[in-house]
Design a protein around this motif. Structure first.
Motif, short mmCIF file in Angstrom:
data_model
loop_
_atom_site.label_atom_id
_atom_site.label_comp_id
_atom_site.label_asym_id
_atom_site.label_seq_id
_atom_site.Cartn_x
_atom_site.Cartn_y
_atom_site.Cartn_z
N GLY A 3 3.85 5.80 -11.31
CA GLY A 3 4.17 6.66 -9.65
C GLY A 3 3.53 5.90 -9.18
N ALA A 4 4.34 6.16 -8.08
CA ALA A 4 3.90 5.75 -6.37
C ALA A 4 4.28 7.06 -5.45
CB ALA A 4 4.04 3.83 -6.07
N PHE A 5 4.04 6.91 -4.10
CA PHE A 5 4.91 7.36 -3.07
C PHE A 5 4.24 7.24 -1.71
CE2 PHE A 5 3.06 11.27 -0.32
CZ PHE A 5 5.19 12.03 -0.92
N LYS A 59 0.31 -1.05 -0.24
CA LYS A 59 -0.12 -0.16 -0.35
C LYS A 59 0.56 1.20 -0.05
CE LYS A 59 -3.40 -0.43 2.25
NZ LYS A 59 -4.69 -0.12 3.55
N ALA A 60 1.04 1.93 -0.85
CA ALA A 60 1.48 3.13 -0.96
C ALA A 60 0.31 4.50 -1.02
CB ALA A 60 2.28 3.90 -2.83
N SER A 61 0.89 5.97 -0.23
CA SER A 61 -0.31 6.82 -0.30
C SER A 61 -0.79 7.13 -1.82
CB SER A 61 1.14 8.15 -0.09
OG SER A 61 1.93 7.48 1.56
N TRP A 110 -5.11 8.32 -13.64
CA TRP A 110 -6.07 7.81 -13.15
C TRP A 110 -4.96 7.82 -11.73
CZ3 TRP A 110 -10.65 7.68 -11.94
CH2 TRP A 110 -11.62 7.27 -11.12
N THR A 111 -4.78 8.88 -11.12
CA THR A 111 -4.28 8.17 -9.28
C THR A 111 -5.05 7.66 -8.51
OG1 THR A 111 -3.06 10.37 -9.51
CG2 THR A 111 -3.33 9.36 -7.43
N ASN A 112 -4.45 6.42 -7.84
CA ASN A 112 -5.75 6.11 -6.57
C ASN A 112 -4.38 6.47 -4.86
OD1 ASN A 112 -7.81 5.33 -7.87
ND2 ASN A 112 -6.74 3.07 -7.48
N THR A 113 -5.06 7.10 -4.31
CA THR A 113 -4.46 6.57 -2.38
C THR A 113 -4.62 5.38 -1.89
OG1 THR A 113 -6.54 8.16 -1.84
CG2 THR A 113 -4.78 9.41 -2.89
N ASN A 114 -3.83 5.11 -1.11
CA ASN A 114 -3.83 4.45 -0.04
C ASN A 114 -4.24 2.68 -0.61
OD1 ASN A 114 -2.86 6.39 2.09
ND2 ASN A 114 -5.55 7.12 2.14
N VAL A 135 -0.85 7.10 -16.10
CA VAL A 135 -1.10 7.80 -17.48
C VAL A 135 -0.81 6.80 -18.77
CG1 VAL A 135 -0.87 9.72 -18.76
CG2 VAL A 135 -0.22 10.07 -16.15
N ALA A 136 -2.19 6.59 -19.52
CA ALA A 136 -2.18 6.11 -20.90
C ALA A 136 -2.02 7.10 -21.29
CB ALA A 136 -3.33 4.88 -20.63
#
Length: 141
Positions: A125-127, A57-59, A94-98, A64-65
Motif C-alpha cells: 500500500g501507499a499513501f 516518494k510517498a508519505s 513493514w512500513t516506511n515513511t517518505n 505485508v508478507a
C-alpha cells in the motif's frame, strides 16, 4: 541444507499494480520465493512506487508478507519469525515513511508433510496527499 535461488528462472513470482490517484504514480506489489528446495526456501516481498521509470516518494509505503506452507498437516517457521496466523501461515509487515519502497525478505522452513509447497503473498500500500491505494500479489508453487 538450504537451497537458495540464484536467478529469476529458478524462482516463483507474481506482481500486481495499482495507480495512486492524483499522482500518475503506480504502486507495484511483488512476491517471490525459490522454486526448488530441499529443506528451506528464501522468500522476498516488496512494494514499490514509481512514476514512469523513476522512484516516487510517498508519505507511507507498506508491505505485508504472508507465507503459507501447503500440504497435509503442513507446518511453517520463518526467519524473521513474523506473526503466527495459523500452524502453517506466518505474516510480517513493514512500513516506511517518505520513501518509495518497503521490502521484506527471509527464509521459510516448511515441515509436516511430504508434498509441501509454499505460497508467498505481498500486500502493498501507499499513501500520498490524502490518497491511498493497495495492490496484492501471490506466488504459488
Amino acid at each position: 541444507m538450504t537451497l537458495v535461488c540464484a536467478a529469476p528462472t529458478s524462482a516463483v513470482s507474481d506482481n500486481a499494480t495499482a495507480k495512486l490517484p492524483g499522482t500518475r504514480a503506480v504502486v507495484t506489489a511483488n512476491a517471490w520465493h525459490c522454486n526448488v528446495y530441499a529443506d528451506k526456501c528464501s522468500f522476498k516481498t516488496s512494494t514499490k512506487v514509481r512514476k514512469g521509470k523513476n522512484p516516487f516518494k510517498a508519505s507511507k509505503v507498506s508491505n505485508v508478507a504472508t507465507v503459507k506452507a501447503n500440504g497435509w498437516q503442513a507446518t511453517l517457521s520463518l526467519a524473521p519469525s513474523g506473526t503466527r496466523v495459523s500452524e502453517n501461515t506466518r505474516s510480517i509487515s513493514w512500513t516506511n515513511t517518505n520513501t518509495w519502497i518497503s521490502d521484506i525478505s527471509g527464509v521459510a522452513d516448511p515441515g509436516g508433510s511430504i508434498n509441501t509447497s509454499i505460497t508467498t503473498c505481498s500486500d502493498g500500500g501507499a499513501f500520498k496527499s490524502g490518497t491511498k491505494v493497495f495492490a496484492s500479489a501471490c506466488a504459488n508453487g
